[in-house]
Design a protein around this motif. Structure first.
Motif, short mmCIF file in Angstrom:
data_model
loop_
_atom_site.label_atom_id
_atom_site.label_comp_id
_atom_site.label_asym_id
_atom_site.label_seq_id
_atom_site.Cartn_x
_atom_site.Cartn_y
_atom_site.Cartn_z
N GLY A 1 8.07 0.39 3.85
CA GLY A 1 7.70 1.75 4.20
C GLY A 1 7.30 2.57 2.99
N GLY A 2 6.56 3.60 3.24
CA GLY A 2 6.07 4.46 2.17
C GLY A 2 4.93 5.29 2.72
N ALA A 3 3.90 5.40 1.94
CA ALA A 3 2.76 6.22 2.37
C ALA A 3 1.91 5.52 3.42
CB ALA A 3 1.91 6.57 1.16
N CYS A 4 2.14 4.24 3.66
CA CYS A 4 1.37 3.46 4.63
C CYS A 4 -0.12 3.56 4.39
CB CYS A 4 1.73 3.86 6.06
SG CYS A 4 3.38 3.32 6.55
N LEU A 5 -0.51 3.36 3.15
CA LEU A 5 -1.92 3.36 2.82
C LEU A 5 -2.57 2.11 3.37
CD1 LEU A 5 -1.66 4.63 -0.85
CD2 LEU A 5 -2.02 5.96 1.23
N ARG A 6 -3.88 2.09 3.43
CA ARG A 6 -4.60 0.99 4.07
C ARG A 6 -5.12 -0.05 3.07
NH1 ARG A 6 -6.45 5.43 6.60
NH2 ARG A 6 -8.42 5.33 5.46
N SER A 7 -4.66 -0.01 1.85
CA SER A 7 -5.05 -1.03 0.88
C SER A 7 -4.20 -2.27 1.07
CB SER A 7 -4.86 -0.52 -0.55
OG SER A 7 -5.06 -1.57 -1.47
N PRO A 8 -4.80 -3.47 0.99
CA PRO A 8 -4.05 -4.72 1.18
C PRO A 8 -2.91 -4.89 0.19
CG PRO A 8 -6.41 -5.14 1.31
CD PRO A 8 -6.25 -3.73 0.86
N VAL A 9 -2.96 -4.25 -0.97
CA VAL A 9 -1.94 -4.47 -1.99
C VAL A 9 -0.58 -3.96 -1.55
CG1 VAL A 9 -3.65 -4.41 -3.83
CG2 VAL A 9 -2.43 -2.32 -3.23
N TYR A 10 -0.53 -3.10 -0.54
CA TYR A 10 0.74 -2.53 -0.09
C TYR A 10 1.41 -3.36 0.99
CZ TYR A 10 -0.76 1.54 -2.73
OH TYR A 10 -1.16 2.37 -3.73
N TYR A 11 0.80 -4.48 1.36
CA TYR A 11 1.30 -5.30 2.45
C TYR A 11 1.61 -6.69 1.93
CZ TYR A 11 -0.33 -1.45 5.27
OH TYR A 11 -0.52 -0.20 5.79
N ASN A 12 2.78 -7.20 2.31
CA ASN A 12 3.17 -8.50 1.77
C ASN A 12 3.33 -9.59 2.83
OD1 ASN A 12 5.39 -7.19 2.76
ND2 ASN A 12 6.63 -7.38 0.93
N TYR A 13 3.12 -9.25 4.08
CA TYR A 13 3.16 -10.27 5.13
C TYR A 13 1.89 -10.14 5.98
CZ TYR A 13 8.05 -10.70 3.84
OH TYR A 13 9.22 -10.89 3.14
N TRP A 14 1.31 -11.30 6.29
CA TRP A 14 0.03 -11.31 6.99
C TRP A 14 0.04 -12.32 8.12
CZ3 TRP A 14 -4.03 -8.11 5.57
CH2 TRP A 14 -3.84 -7.39 4.38
#
Length: 123
Positions: A100-113
């Motif tokens: 959780g956080g700002a929920c930006l849409r850059s892939p770098v903020y996501y670690n599961y796909w």
């Protein structure tokens, strides 16, 4: 182990609709962001929608007003309702999860796909 599984992709004519689903399991963060991304051949992965724990969504300009992100916490499922589809929406669509956080849409903020689901829109 965290697993994300997309479904609902397919082929549709321009102006049509599709609803993508993303089933999730094993995610233990108390707060998290969920997002939908897409990648067309030869192009970078694009973040098109994100949603936080409170259900607040954010959209890229390219899909705003046509796509809606939502989640069913009881079913642990993320959705993307896509209306007024255009040929330029053709891509592989991925769901992703991150802390959780700002929920930006850059892939770098996501670690599961997830593995992706193909959407093809014909003119």
């Amino acid at each position: 182990q965290v697993q994300l599984v997309e479904s609902g992709g397919g082929s549709v004519q321009a102006g049509g609709s599709l609803r993508l689903s993303c089933g999730t399991s094993g995610y233990t963060y108390s707060r998290r962001c969920m997002g939908w991304f897409r990648q067309a051949p030869g192009k970078e992965r694009e973040g098109i929608a994100s949603i936080d724990n409170d259900g607040i969504g954010s959209y890229a300009a390219s899909v705003k007003g046509r796509f809606t992100i939502s989640q069913d916490n009881a079913k642990k499922t993320l959705y993307l309702q896509m209306n007024s589809l255009k040929p330029e929406d053709t891509a592989m669509y991925y769901c992703a999860a991150g802390p959780g956080g700002a929920c930006l849409r850059s892939p770098v903020y996501y670690n599961y796909w997830g593995q992706g689901t193909q959407v093809t829109v014909s003119s």
